[in-house]
Write an enzyme that holds these catalytic residues in place. Structure first.
Site, PDB file in Angstrom:
ATOM      1  N   ARG A 217       7.955  -2.424  -2.134  1.00  0.00           N
ATOM      2  CA  ARG A 217       8.631  -1.226  -2.661  1.00  0.00           C
ATOM      3  C   ARG A 217       8.850  -0.239  -1.509  1.00  0.00           C
ATOM      4  NH1 ARG A 217       8.266   3.763  -3.932  1.00  0.00           N
ATOM      5  NH2 ARG A 217       6.236   3.866  -2.917  1.00  0.00           N
ATOM      6  N   LYS A 235       4.832   5.509  10.150  1.00  0.00           N
ATOM      7  CA  LYS A 235       3.725   6.351   9.685  1.00  0.00           C
ATOM      8  C   LYS A 235       2.713   6.596  10.803  1.00  0.00           C
ATOM      9  CE  LYS A 235       4.295   7.038   5.137  1.00  0.00           C
ATOM     10  NZ  LYS A 235       4.154   8.291   4.403  1.00  0.00           N
ATOM     11  N   GLU A 307       0.545   1.414   1.849  1.00  0.00           N
ATOM     12  CA  GLU A 307       1.874   2.024   1.928  1.00  0.00           C
ATOM     13  C   GLU A 307       2.917   1.132   1.261  1.00  0.00           C
ATOM     14  OE1 GLU A 307       3.968   5.286   2.704  1.00  0.00           O
ATOM     15  OE2 GLU A 307       1.918   5.054   3.448  1.00  0.00           O
ATOM     16  N   ASP A 330      -0.853   6.684   0.369  1.00  0.00           N
ATOM     17  CA  ASP A 330      -0.016   7.845   0.631  1.00  0.00           C
ATOM     18  C   ASP A 330       1.014   8.058  -0.470  1.00  0.00           C
ATOM     19  OD1 ASP A 330       0.709  10.041   2.310  1.00  0.00           O
ATOM     20  OD2 ASP A 330       2.482   8.926   2.939  1.00  0.00           O
ATOM     21  N   ASN A 472      13.271   9.261  -2.102  1.00  0.00           N
ATOM     22  CA  ASN A 472      13.805   8.938  -0.779  1.00  0.00           C
ATOM     23  C   ASN A 472      14.538   7.600  -0.834  1.00  0.00           C
ATOM     24  OD1 ASN A 472      12.749  11.151   0.769  1.00  0.00           O
ATOM     25  ND2 ASN A 472      10.712  10.252   0.539  1.00  0.00           N
TER      26      ASN A 472
END
Length: 616
Positions: A217, A235, A307, A330, A472
């Site tokens: 994802r 990141k 993540e 996150d 996003n």
């Protein structure tokens, strides 16, 4: 090193570099404890020199090698005769980057720079953070992941695939006859197969933080499989640039279990496994072997950041390993913390407390439910009302409509706490009219869903409607900043996940806030590392949110901002790190003792500096 006695206990000073090196790693070679004009030795396996030194990104300075350094390290003739300072190199590179019209070209140029001159890359990013953050991370990193197979040049992290999975059925059967049953579980940890070997292949041994994805994802772009590596790489670049965690302490990892993206499976340039995604027991066993191997190789205090896992895996992994590992998601927790911070700051503009407001989410996945839970927890902490009650002020809309109690049996487990008593409502517009929220938050990953009717409805019963369009990349945002300000006659308190340009409305310029996780996770991670935290606690997220909200100034509020400028991000990260560390010490979860007297100064002293060093 200077230390002092406090109540008979030796307390390290804030600038005690022997306690924590730059970014939390022991300063073995004295590189961080040296002043910028002191001489240090550029170690690799041996002393780097000549052509090898120029090809070592950690020590390469390009034309900034001085005349003496060129003689001492056999560089004479390998470089043009000109000597440039680091600032001039930075100026030239920024000039070159601005010539590119295609954002992806800028991304590729930045990655090339990172691979040949590490310190210059981070200095460029730190000094130009507002301009370059969208390049190395969202939104451009999304396109980079989509095309990762085509632009892939050199590995920047570890790829762990099903090929490395330990086959317990083959290896355990001959042993079971010889080992008593009570010993089998222990033996499982001793034969961790190839994943442990893969981790040992990484050249750096003092790893403090891992960012790992399975690529299912990626942002709002879906399953990108192995090509999701761009996310951990991006990141961790921000962990260093914004949080000061030393680059050598960071390890990006992609776990490749296949992909269900047919376009990638048929792409001749795809770099991952060409098979459908593994699920169920096969997937769980691979992840468990990975988690055990990480802990065995790096120890108890290694921070593992999950993540861009799909919802069903994200929640399960966090729940399964939060009691045995130092884990952080996150997408669930970082997003929740930064959004909560924006809401706390927005109270200064809209008035009241969080408990006085009602909240409606479009999107009931890991981001939406994570934010909702942290809001409920913050209200509970402030009012002493059970969290089960404070959840009732928060409503969620998913793809099937308003999450209500009549749907409870068919809901995924993480949505069930948000199923309140209400008649079914199918459309967002109808939910807005029925609930009349003061805060509307979008985490759906679907663009243009905050329509004119929806936003105007919010403005009809709120003097200052709070509208967060968080999905996003930019193309997936629920609405644009211009739409939010225009449709509310300039009354909206707006924030987005990806950046939008300032908007002029009726002669006034509004600067939209960006609820970027980069405000939180770098400082949050630094706080965990510098305190030696062994387990994560939700109160640390609340501490981070409040620390960030405190950094918003009256000048920021005057522009409609509810987040401070990113230009101050290193100072912000140090203060967040200090608050997180303080909470860890308060909860008894910090292992680095004694506690430093001034945690802000200690955090600043731990931060990696990208300034060139003088080499012997």
């Amino acid at each position: 090193m200077e230390s002092g006695l406090t109540n008979g206990v030796l307390v390290p000073s804030a600038d005690d570099k022997s306690v924590v090196g730059g970014g939390g790693v022991k300063d073995v070679y004295g590189e961080d404890s040296a002043t910028e004009d002191q001489l240090v030795t550029p170690w690799t396996v041996s002393v780097a020199s000549g052509y090898t030194l120029l090809r070592d990104p950690r020590h390469n300075k390009g034309l900034s090698f001085t005349e003496k350094e060129r003689d001492a390290h056999y560089l004479r003739g390998l470089l043009p005769p000109s000597v440039s300072c680091q600032d001039l190199q930075e100026k030239k590179l920024m000039h070159n980057l601005r010539q590119y019209e295609v954002p992806l070209q800028r991304y590729i140029a930045m990655m090339d720079l990172q691979e040949r001159n590490e310190r210059l890359f981070y200095k460029l990013l730190i000094d130009n953070v507002e301009e370059l953050l969208p390049v190395v991370y969202t939104p451009v990193v999304g396109e980079a992941c989509q095309k990762y197979g085509s632009i892939f040049r050199r590995p920047q992290g570890l790829f762990i695939s099903l090929k490395e999975k330990y086959d317990h059925r083959i290896h355990m059967l001959p042993l079971l006859a010889k080992i008593r049953l009570r010993c089998v579980y222990t033996f499982h940890f001793l034969i961790l197969g190839k994943i442990l070997e893969v981790l040992k292949n990484w050249p750096e041994k003092n790893i403090q933080v891992i960012v790992v994805t399975d690529g299912e994802r990626i942002l709002g772009l879906g399953d990108l499989g192995c090509q999701g590596m761009g996310i951990p790489v991006g990141k961790l670049s921000l962990y260093t640039a914004l949080g000061g965690v030393r680059p050598s302490a960071c390890l990006p990892i992609t776990i490749d279990v296949g992909t269900n993206n047919e376009k990638l499976l048929n792409d001749e340039f795809y770099i991952g496994l060409r098979q459908k995604r593994a699920t169920g027991q096969e997937y769980a066993e691979l992840l468990h072997e990975f988690m055990c191997a990480v802990k065995q190789n790096y120890g108890e205090k290694i921070l593992i950041q999950f993540e861009d896992f799909a919802n069903h895996n994200a929640f399960e992994l966090l729940a399964k390993y939060r009691t045995t590992h130092l884990v952080f998601n996150d997408d669930i927790q970082g997003t929740a913390s930064v959004v909560l911070s924006g809401l706390i700051a927005a109270l200064k503009l809209v008035g009241g407390t969080l408990a006085d407001h009602s909240f409606l989410f479009l999107g009931a996945g890991e981001a939406g439910t994570g934010i909702a839970e942290l809001i409920a927890l913050e209200i509970s902490k402030k009012t002493n009302i059970p969290v089960e009650e404070t959840r009732k002020k928060i409503w969620l809309v998913d793809s099937k409509g308003l999450v209500v109690s009549s749907r409870k049996e068919s809901l995924q487990h993480f949505k069930q706490p948000w199923a309140h008593e209400h008649e079914p409502v199918k459309e967002l517009f109808d939910a807005v009219k029925a609930i009349k929220p003061s805060v509307l938050i979008g985490t759906s990953g679907v663009g243009k869903t905050f329509t004119k009717d929806v936003v105007e409805a919010m403005a009809s019963f709120n003097e200052k409607p709070v509208i967060f369009a968080l999905s996003n990349p930019t193309s997936q945002a629920e609405c644009t900043a211009e739409q939010a300000y225009t449709w509310t006659q300039g009354r909206a308190i707006f924030a987005s996940g990806s950046p939008f340009d300032p908007v002029e409305y009726n002669g006034k310029v509004f600067v939209p806030g960006q609820a970027n996780n980069a405000y939180i996770f770098p400082g949050f991670g630094l706080g965990l590392i510098m305190s030696g935290t062994i387990r994560m606690h939700d109160d640390m997220l609340l501490a981070a949110s409040e620390a960030l909200a405190c950094q918003v100034t009256e000048e920021n509020y005057a522009k409609g901002l509810i987040y401070p400028p990113l230009t101050n991000i290193r100072d912000i990260s140090a203060r967040i790190a200090a608050k997180v560390a303080a909470k860890s010490y308060e909860l008894g979860l910090a292992s680095r003792l004694p506690r430093p007297r001034d945690l802000v100064k200690f955090a600043e002293s731990c931060m990696y500096s990208p300034v060139y060093r003088n080499y012997l």
